[in-house]
Every structure is written in structure tokens, then in C-alpha cells.
Write a protein that holds these residues in place. Structure first.
Motif, mmCIF file in Angstrom:
data_model
loop_
_atom_site.group_PDB
_atom_site.id
_atom_site.type_symbol
_atom_site.label_atom_id
_atom_site.label_comp_id
_atom_site.label_asym_id
_atom_site.label_seq_id
_atom_site.Cartn_x
_atom_site.Cartn_y
_atom_site.Cartn_z
ATOM 1 N N VAL A 1 -7.429 4.559 -0.554
ATOM 2 C CA VAL A 1 -6.618 5.425 0.280
ATOM 3 C C VAL A 1 -6.382 4.856 1.666
ATOM 4 N N PRO A 2 -7.391 4.311 2.344
ATOM 5 C CA PRO A 2 -7.123 3.817 3.690
ATOM 6 C C PRO A 2 -6.038 2.752 3.748
ATOM 7 N N ALA A 3 -5.890 2.007 2.713
ATOM 8 C CA ALA A 3 -4.934 0.909 2.743
ATOM 9 C C ALA A 3 -3.510 1.361 2.464
ATOM 10 N N ILE A 4 -3.328 2.544 1.823
ATOM 11 C CA ILE A 4 -1.969 2.951 1.477
ATOM 12 C C ILE A 4 -1.553 4.242 2.151
ATOM 13 N N ALA A 5 -2.424 4.878 2.867
ATOM 14 C CA ALA A 5 -2.090 6.121 3.540
ATOM 15 C C ALA A 5 -1.666 5.832 4.970
ATOM 16 N N ALA B 1 -3.993 2.061 -7.186
ATOM 17 C CA ALA B 1 -3.883 3.436 -6.719
ATOM 18 C C ALA B 1 -2.430 3.782 -6.409
ATOM 19 N N LYS B 2 -1.702 2.831 -5.842
ATOM 20 C CA LYS B 2 -0.295 3.069 -5.517
ATOM 21 C C LYS B 2 0.488 3.364 -6.791
ATOM 22 N N ASN C 1 -1.506 10.352 -1.818
ATOM 23 C CA ASN C 1 -2.741 9.821 -1.237
ATOM 24 C C ASN C 1 -2.657 10.067 0.256
ATOM 25 N N GLU C 2 -3.434 11.017 0.737
ATOM 26 C CA GLU C 2 -3.408 11.329 2.162
ATOM 27 C C GLU C 2 -4.824 11.346 2.697
ATOM 28 N N MET C 3 -5.002 10.827 3.908
ATOM 29 C CA MET C 3 -6.301 10.864 4.570
ATOM 30 C C MET C 3 -6.102 11.389 5.980
ATOM 31 N N LYS C 4 -7.028 12.266 6.385
ATOM 32 C CA LYS C 4 -6.995 12.816 7.736
ATOM 33 C C LYS C 4 -8.377 12.690 8.353
#
Length: 180
Positions: free
Chosen positions: A22-26, A74-75, A81-84
Motif C-alpha cells: 500500500v505505501p508504494a501505490i497509495a 497489489a495494483k 488501496n488507501e492509507m491514512k
């Protein structure tokens, strides 16, 4: 029992995808790099799913490599795919298709990446094999143990039963993955 093992497998895949991909695509929000060394990861599932304890020898370049390996998969597999960043850690939300099963997952990650962190994942799974459907909760508790053992190299994961694999070998899986 087979249903629970299948749900645990989907939760493990979801946790892995969320933790490293997630960190790499969000958004530009990224999880901090974990402290180099040996991490113990205890995973416990809901509804009687068997727990699992693994050890992972890692360093900064291995964590970055895992982003590179899992991001394309993952993509392809995840429509969301969201990270906050939150006051207590991080929250991720994803919708992924894993082996014909759609998994909608929410994860809350707390702690630091130097000594210990916890990830609580709730997932709703539908479609695919009947054994893979339903709701599940998985909790991953990671604890830094110290330096890797002399016979370990960064990327090694020691699974239950003595099975050892290296995440760098998963790079080969990228070519085998085909979106459903």
C-alpha cells in the motif's frame, strides 16, 4: 476447519499486501522502515482460525524491495488501496481480488517500527470458493527480537514447522501473477 484455513490465508495475503504494498501505490504516506534485525510476528485469526508465529529477518533494503515486489501485484489485484496517518498510527482500506475472492479489508496499525507494532485487520470476503467467503478478523503482533541469527540473511522468513523462505524469491512470483 478448511474454511478457517482459507480465510486465514486470504487474511495473510491481505495483511502482506497492505503492510508492504500500500505505501508504494497509495498517497505519499508511507509506513516507516522497520528496524533492521529479527522480527517475531504472531498472527491470530477470528472464529477459531489457528494462530501462526513467524520470524522475519529484515533490513531497510529488504523492506524497500518488498514494496517493489508486491506493488505491481497489489495494483493488479486491488481496485482500492488507501492509507491514512492517524493520531495513533495508520489506517488502510483496500478492496482486492485474490484467487477469485473479493476481500474488502480495513487495517489499523499502531506502535512503532523499532520495537513493536500491531496490525488489526477486519475483512469481508465474497465470491470465489465457498470456503473463502465470510467475515474475519486477524491480528498481527510484531516484536523486534534483536539481530538476525547467524544462519539468516535479510528477507528470510521462518514459518511454523521449520519451513524457511526468502521474500526476495517472491520477486519470481511477479511474472506468474495474472489478474482475474
Amino acid at each position: 476447519m478448511r474454511r478457517y484455513v482459507s480465510l486465514l490465508n486470504i487474511s495473510v495475503l491481505s495483511a502482506t499486501a497492505m503492510l508492504w504494498a500500500v505505501p508504494a501505490i497509495a498517497d505519499p504516506i508511507e509506513l516507516p522502515a522497520r528496524k533492521a534485525g529479527l522480527w517475531e510476528m504472531k498472527m491470530q485469526g477470528s472464529a477459531g482460525m489457528p494462530g501462526m508465529t513467524m520470524q522475519h529477518c529484515t533490513d531497510e533494503s529488504t523492506d524497500k524491495s518488498m514494496n517493489t515486489t508486491f506493488s505491481p501485484m497489489a495494483k493488479d489485484m486491488c481496485s482500492k488501496n488507501e492509507m491514512k496517518k492517524t493520531a495513533t498510527g495508520y489506517v488502510t482500506d483496500s478492496v482486492c481480488n485474490i484467487g477469485g475472492t473479493t476481500s474488502t479489508s480495513h487495517a489499523e496499525i499502531t506502535g512503532d517500527f523499532n520495537s513493536a507494532y500491531t496490525m488489526k485487520i477486519t475483512s469481508q470476503n465474497s465470491g470465489g470458493a465457498k470456503a473463502n467467503t465470510g467475515d474475519s478478523t486477524t491480528q498481527l503482533e510484531a516484536k523486534w527480537l534483536g539481530a538476525c541469527k547467524p544462519d539468516q540473511k535479510p528477507g528470510d522468513i521462518m514459518m511454523p514447522g521449520g519451513m524457511k523462505m526468502n521474500v526476495k524469491d517472491m520477486e519470481k512470483m511477479k511474472g506468474m501473477h495474472r489478474p482475474q
